[in-house]
Design a protein around this motif. Structure first.
Motif, PDB file in Angstrom:
ATOM      1  N   CYS A 209     -37.698 -38.973  91.813  1.00  0.00           N
ATOM      2  CA  CYS A 209     -36.633 -37.996  92.052  1.00  0.00           C
ATOM      3  C   CYS A 209     -36.037 -37.511  90.731  1.00  0.00           C
ATOM      4  O   CYS A 209     -35.748 -36.320  90.559  1.00  0.00           O
ATOM      5  CB  CYS A 209     -35.542 -38.592  92.922  1.00  0.00           C
ATOM      6  SG  CYS A 209     -35.953 -38.653  94.678  1.00  0.00           S
ATOM      7  N   GLU A 213     -35.978 -33.665  89.401  1.00  0.00           N
ATOM      8  CA  GLU A 213     -34.735 -32.999  89.017  1.00  0.00           C
ATOM      9  C   GLU A 213     -34.842 -32.404  87.616  1.00  0.00           C
ATOM     10  O   GLU A 213     -34.310 -31.315  87.351  1.00  0.00           O
ATOM     11  CB  GLU A 213     -33.561 -33.973  89.123  1.00  0.00           C
ATOM     12  CG  GLU A 213     -33.180 -34.244  90.578  1.00  0.00           C
ATOM     13  CD  GLU A 213     -32.248 -35.425  90.762  1.00  0.00           C
ATOM     14  OE1 GLU A 213     -31.803 -35.987  89.734  1.00  0.00           O
ATOM     15  OE2 GLU A 213     -31.974 -35.781  91.924  1.00  0.00           O
ATOM     16  N   ARG A 229     -39.400 -33.595  95.910  1.00  0.00           N
ATOM     17  CA  ARG A 229     -38.139 -34.328  95.824  1.00  0.00           C
ATOM     18  C   ARG A 229     -37.595 -34.585  97.229  1.00  0.00           C
ATOM     19  O   ARG A 229     -37.066 -35.663  97.519  1.00  0.00           O
ATOM     20  CB  ARG A 229     -37.117 -33.550  94.999  1.00  0.00           C
ATOM     21  CG  ARG A 229     -35.802 -34.305  94.814  1.00  0.00           C
ATOM     22  CD  ARG A 229     -34.817 -33.543  93.959  1.00  0.00           C
ATOM     23  NE  ARG A 229     -34.389 -32.297  94.571  1.00  0.00           N
ATOM     24  CZ  ARG A 229     -33.509 -31.455  94.026  1.00  0.00           C
ATOM     25  NH1 ARG A 229     -32.978 -31.751  92.846  1.00  0.00           N
ATOM     26  NH2 ARG A 229     -33.174 -30.335  94.633  1.00  0.00           N
ATOM     27  N   ASP A 245     -33.830 -30.107 100.805  1.00  0.00           N
ATOM     28  CA  ASP A 245     -34.944 -29.776  99.900  1.00  0.00           C
ATOM     29  C   ASP A 245     -36.125 -29.216 100.678  1.00  0.00           C
ATOM     30  O   ASP A 245     -36.754 -28.255 100.253  1.00  0.00           O
ATOM     31  CB  ASP A 245     -35.392 -31.018  99.115  1.00  0.00           C
ATOM     32  CG  ASP A 245     -34.530 -31.298  97.891  1.00  0.00           C
ATOM     33  OD1 ASP A 245     -33.863 -30.356  97.416  1.00  0.00           O
ATOM     34  OD2 ASP A 245     -34.522 -32.459  97.433  1.00  0.00           O
TER      35      ASP A 245
END
Length: 245
Positions: A209, A213, A229, A245
């Motif tokens: 993750c 990002e 993600r 997402d």
């Protein structure tokens, strides 16, 4: 830049038969995204001088940028016919063929471009990705490994070697390649996305993750990074942000 374009326009006003002025005005207009006008000048240059250097490639590029794949393909085929040793002509024709769904023929031209310029920008990437899309993943890995033996310090080589390892389900080796690439560059969203996928394959979801990002911070419209993600967040139980997402 504006002065350069005006100078070419004035040159053509004085002598409309100057092939090189048509060519360079076409280049200027392509940079301005005035593609139909650029095509006109490239075609005029080639009518006056069919063997003008890079003329067919420039015409093909202008066609391609306005998504005229038929015109781009015809132009790049003419470029290959004019100079069969041009890696750029083969690579560009391969891209158009790939976009047109003709991946087997595209691979032939990518292979030729790679033979002519093994370290040329994009040549290895085109070959590896096309082989993988044709489900020839072991062949892609072998090609990337040979490239790494020859030039281990190249960013693109490490990226493609990692991608090939990833596609043959070797995430540990893929991650090692991406880590090597990361030590070379930290400003490319793709390296964070690829690392994230390898980490996710290894079950290291929080780290994955974080890399997604970073990819999205560099490239906010990186939809694949947002999608992956989301998958990682769902697996972590973060359902609200995962579904978002």
């Amino acid at each position: 830049y504006d002065n350069a374009r005006r100078s070419f326009e004035e040159s053509l006003a004085l002598d409309p038969e100057r092939a090189d002025a048509h060519l360079w005005l076409g280049v200027m207009l392509t940079k301005e995204q005035s593609y139909p006008a650029a095509v006109h000048h490239f075609e005029r240059a080639l009518a006056l001088k069919p063997d003008i250097e890079d003329g067919w490639i420039d015409l093909g590029t202008a066609h391609y940028l306005q998504r005229n794949l038929a015109g781009a393909g015809a132009s790049f085929r003419a470029a290959v016919a004019a100079d069969p040793t041009s890696p750029l002509a083969h690579a560009n024709l391969g891209i158009v063929l790939k976009d047109s769904g003709q991946k087997v023929e595209a691979l032939e031209h990518f292979r030729r471009a790679h033979e002519l310029a093994p370290d040329g920008e994009g040549t290895l990437r085109n070959m590896v990705i096309t082989l993988i899309e044709l489900d020839r993943c072991e062949e892609a890995l072998s090609l990337a490994m040979r490239a790494a033996d020859r030039n281990p310090g190249a960013y693109e080589v490490q990226m493609m070697l990692g991608y090939a390892h990833q596609k043959v389900h070797e995430p540990v080796r893929a991650l090692a390649c991406y880590d090597t690439a990361y030590r070379m560059r930290t400003d490319d969203a793709e390296i964070y996305f690829n690392r994230g996928v390898a980490l996710q394959d290894l079950g290291r979801l929080t780290e994955a993750c974080a890399d997604y990002e970073r990819a999205l911070a560099l490239q906010p419209e990186y939809l694949l990074a947002a999608f992956h993600r989301g998958l990682a967040r769902l697996l972590l139980g973060d359902f609200e942000r995962g579904w978002e997402d």
